[in-house]
Design a protein around this motif. Structure first.
Motif, PDB file in Angstrom:
ATOM      1  N   GLN A 103       0.809  -1.212   0.000  1.00 51.89           N
ATOM      2  CA  GLN A 103       0.000   0.000   0.000  1.00 51.89           C
ATOM      3  C   GLN A 103       0.851   1.274   0.000  1.00 51.89           C
ATOM      4  OE1 GLN A 103      -0.625   2.296   2.802  1.00 51.89           O
ATOM      5  NE2 GLN A 103      -1.792   3.544   1.351  1.00 51.89           N
ATOM      6  N   PRO A 104       1.917   1.383   0.816  1.00 50.20           N
ATOM      7  CA  PRO A 104       2.725   2.611   0.765  1.00 50.20           C
ATOM      8  C   PRO A 104       3.381   2.837  -0.609  1.00 50.20           C
ATOM      9  CG  PRO A 104       3.188   1.396   2.784  1.00 50.20           C
ATOM     10  CD  PRO A 104       2.345   0.511   1.915  1.00 50.20           C
ATOM     11  N   THR A 105       3.764   1.755  -1.263  1.00 49.69           N
ATOM     12  CA  THR A 105       4.370   1.865  -2.601  1.00 49.69           C
ATOM     13  C   THR A 105       3.336   2.372  -3.598  1.00 49.69           C
ATOM     14  OG1 THR A 105       5.872   0.061  -2.063  1.00 49.69           O
ATOM     15  CG2 THR A 105       5.611   0.599  -4.402  1.00 49.69           C
ATOM     16  N   ILE A 106       2.141   1.812  -3.546  1.00 47.67           N
ATOM     17  CA  ILE A 106       1.048   2.271  -4.426  1.00 47.67           C
ATOM     18  C   ILE A 106       0.774   3.752  -4.168  1.00 47.67           C
ATOM     19  CG2 ILE A 106      -1.422   2.044  -4.944  1.00 47.67           C
ATOM     20  CD1 ILE A 106       0.018  -0.332  -6.022  1.00 47.67           C
ATOM     21  N   SER A 107       0.725   4.138  -2.908  1.00 48.27           N
ATOM     22  CA  SER A 107       0.459   5.536  -2.565  1.00 48.27           C
ATOM     23  C   SER A 107       1.510   6.474  -3.149  1.00 48.27           C
ATOM     24  CB  SER A 107       0.386   5.710  -1.049  1.00 48.27           C
ATOM     25  OG  SER A 107      -0.759   5.073  -0.539  1.00 48.27           O
ATOM     26  N   GLN A 108       2.774   6.066  -3.111  1.00 51.98           N
ATOM     27  CA  GLN A 108       3.842   6.891  -3.690  1.00 51.98           C
ATOM     28  C   GLN A 108       3.680   7.032  -5.197  1.00 51.98           C
ATOM     29  OE1 GLN A 108       5.198   8.815  -1.076  1.00 51.98           O
ATOM     30  NE2 GLN A 108       6.753   8.847  -2.660  1.00 51.98           N
ATOM     31  N   HIS A 109       3.329   5.929  -5.862  1.00 52.42           N
ATOM     32  CA  HIS A 109       3.119   5.989  -7.314  1.00 52.42           C
ATOM     33  C   HIS A 109       1.904   6.853  -7.651  1.00 52.42           C
ATOM     34  CE1 HIS A 109       6.355   3.379  -8.445  1.00 52.42           C
ATOM     35  NE2 HIS A 109       5.895   2.373  -7.706  1.00 52.42           N
ATOM     36  N   LEU A 110       0.855   6.744  -6.865  1.00 50.22           N
ATOM     37  CA  LEU A 110      -0.329   7.588  -7.074  1.00 50.22           C
ATOM     38  C   LEU A 110       0.036   9.066  -6.898  1.00 50.22           C
ATOM     39  CD1 LEU A 110      -3.029   5.466  -5.232  1.00 50.22           C
ATOM     40  CD2 LEU A 110      -2.953   5.948  -7.692  1.00 50.22           C
ATOM     41  N   LYS A 111       0.867   9.354  -5.908  1.00 50.09           N
ATOM     42  CA  LYS A 111       1.308  10.726  -5.665  1.00 50.09           C
ATOM     43  C   LYS A 111       2.057  11.275  -6.879  1.00 50.09           C
ATOM     44  CE  LYS A 111       4.236  13.442  -2.599  1.00 50.09           C
ATOM     45  NZ  LYS A 111       5.164  13.394  -1.470  1.00 50.09           N
ATOM     46  N   GLU A 112       2.955  10.473  -7.450  1.00 48.55           N
ATOM     47  CA  GLU A 112       3.701  10.918  -8.632  1.00 48.55           C
ATOM     48  C   GLU A 112       2.771  11.169  -9.823  1.00 48.55           C
ATOM     49  OE1 GLU A 112       6.934  11.730  -8.957  1.00 48.55           O
ATOM     50  OE2 GLU A 112       7.136  11.392  -6.804  1.00 48.55           O
ATOM     51  N   LEU A 113       1.816  10.265 -10.025  1.00 53.54           N
ATOM     52  CA  LEU A 113       0.857  10.430 -11.126  1.00 53.54           C
ATOM     53  C   LEU A 113      -0.020  11.656 -10.909  1.00 53.54           C
ATOM     54  CD1 LEU A 113      -0.143   6.701 -11.638  1.00 53.54           C
ATOM     55  CD2 LEU A 113       1.143   8.120 -13.249  1.00 53.54           C
ATOM     56  N   LYS A 114      -0.404  11.877  -9.670  1.00 52.11           N
ATOM     57  CA  LYS A 114      -1.246  13.030  -9.358  1.00 52.11           C
ATOM     58  C   LYS A 114      -0.457  14.325  -9.514  1.00 52.11           C
ATOM     59  CE  LYS A 114      -4.857  14.546  -6.319  1.00 52.11           C
ATOM     60  NZ  LYS A 114      -4.951  15.197  -5.050  1.00 52.11           N
ATOM     61  N   ASN A 115       0.795  14.362  -9.058  1.00 49.89           N
ATOM     62  CA  ASN A 115       1.625  15.555  -9.207  1.00 49.89           C
ATOM     63  C   ASN A 115       1.827  15.929 -10.673  1.00 49.89           C
ATOM     64  OD1 ASN A 115       1.902  15.896  -6.451  1.00 49.89           O
ATOM     65  ND2 ASN A 115       3.889  14.904  -6.342  1.00 49.89           N
TER      66      ASN A 115
END
Length: 107
Positions: A54-66
């Motif tokens: 989950q933390p890894t997914i969250s980091q990838h989501l953050k990059e995509l959102k940024n």
């Protein structure tokens, strides 16, 4: 690592480079593919779909959102993610212009 000297390039060139950088990880490509198949979801749905924590997914989501490739809206205690169509259209326009230029140069 040296400076990128991004100020020497156009706004479009910098924007495309940032978008491609955000998409340069296979997990992010997989997240975008998943979001395309379901229209919208929360992080937990993606965690259930991909073999990542989950933390890894969250980091990838953050990059995509940024990079504005995805959007997130708050729904209760969760964030519901979906594809940002406007950004995808910019990418499509960019590659369409490349295709047109290549067709005009080909034999």
């Amino acid at each position: 690592m040296g400076a990128s000297k991004s100020e020497f390039f156009s706004v479009e060139q910098n924007e495309m480079a940032n978008l491609f950088k955000a998409m340069s990880h296979p997990a992010r490509v997989a997240i975008v593919n998943y979001l395309l198949s379901v229209d919208a979801c929360i992080c937990g749905d993606i965690v259930n779909e991909l073999p990542l924590a989950q933390p890894t997914i969250s980091q990838h989501l953050k990059e995509l959102k940024n990079a504005n490739i995805i959007k997130g809206t708050i729904e209760g205690t969760a964030i519901c993610y979906c594809i940002n169509v406007e950004t995808i259209q910019k990418i499509e326009t960019y590659f369409s212009s490349i295709t047109i230029q290549l067709k005009n140069k080909c034999c």
